[in-house]
Enzyme design. Structure first.
Site, mmCIF file in Angstrom:
data_model
loop_
_atom_site.group_PDB
_atom_site.id
_atom_site.type_symbol
_atom_site.label_atom_id
_atom_site.label_comp_id
_atom_site.label_asym_id
_atom_site.label_seq_id
_atom_site.Cartn_x
_atom_site.Cartn_y
_atom_site.Cartn_z
ATOM 1 N N LEU A 1 77.125 50.989 78.646
ATOM 2 C CA LEU A 1 77.847 51.485 79.811
ATOM 3 C C LEU A 1 79.097 50.657 80.056
ATOM 4 C CD1 LEU A 1 74.839 52.145 82.214
ATOM 5 C CD2 LEU A 1 76.064 53.786 80.785
ATOM 6 N N CYS A 2 80.023 51.238 80.792
ATOM 7 C CA CYS A 2 81.288 50.614 81.153
ATOM 8 C C CYS A 2 81.047 49.212 81.704
ATOM 9 C CB CYS A 2 81.977 51.482 82.204
ATOM 10 S SG CYS A 2 83.522 50.821 82.814
ATOM 11 N N PRO A 3 81.771 48.246 81.252
ATOM 12 C CA PRO A 3 82.921 48.255 80.341
ATOM 13 C C PRO A 3 82.550 47.884 78.907
ATOM 14 C CG PRO A 3 82.839 46.133 81.397
ATOM 15 C CD PRO A 3 81.640 46.938 81.913
#
Length: 73
Positions: A11-13
């Site tokens: 997941l981000c980042p």
């Protein structure tokens, strides 16, 4: 394709951080394929390329999986 980075499940980042880390030692002009499934990558990867001077040649989506082709600047 010179290199492929599998960022599925991250997941981000994390997809962009993995991309940046793997690109650091590579020569300019190297082509990299990033595979991710985080919807935020649609925004994050082009932004990273623009800020870092890399060229995003292609972005495709197939059943929630995103593929980016990037040329190191």
């Amino acid at each position: 394709m010179d290199h492929e980075i599998d960022a599925l499940g991250l997941l981000c980042p994390l997809p962009v951080l993995r991309l940046r880390k793997r690109m650091m030692p590579l020569a300019s002009g190297t082509r990299i394929r990033l595979i991710a499934d985080d919807p935020a990558a649609i925004v994050d990867v082009p932004h990273f390329c623009n800020e870092a001077g890399h060229e995003m040649q292609e972005m495709t989506e197939n059943s929630g999986t995103l593929e980016f082709v990037i040329v190191k600047g």
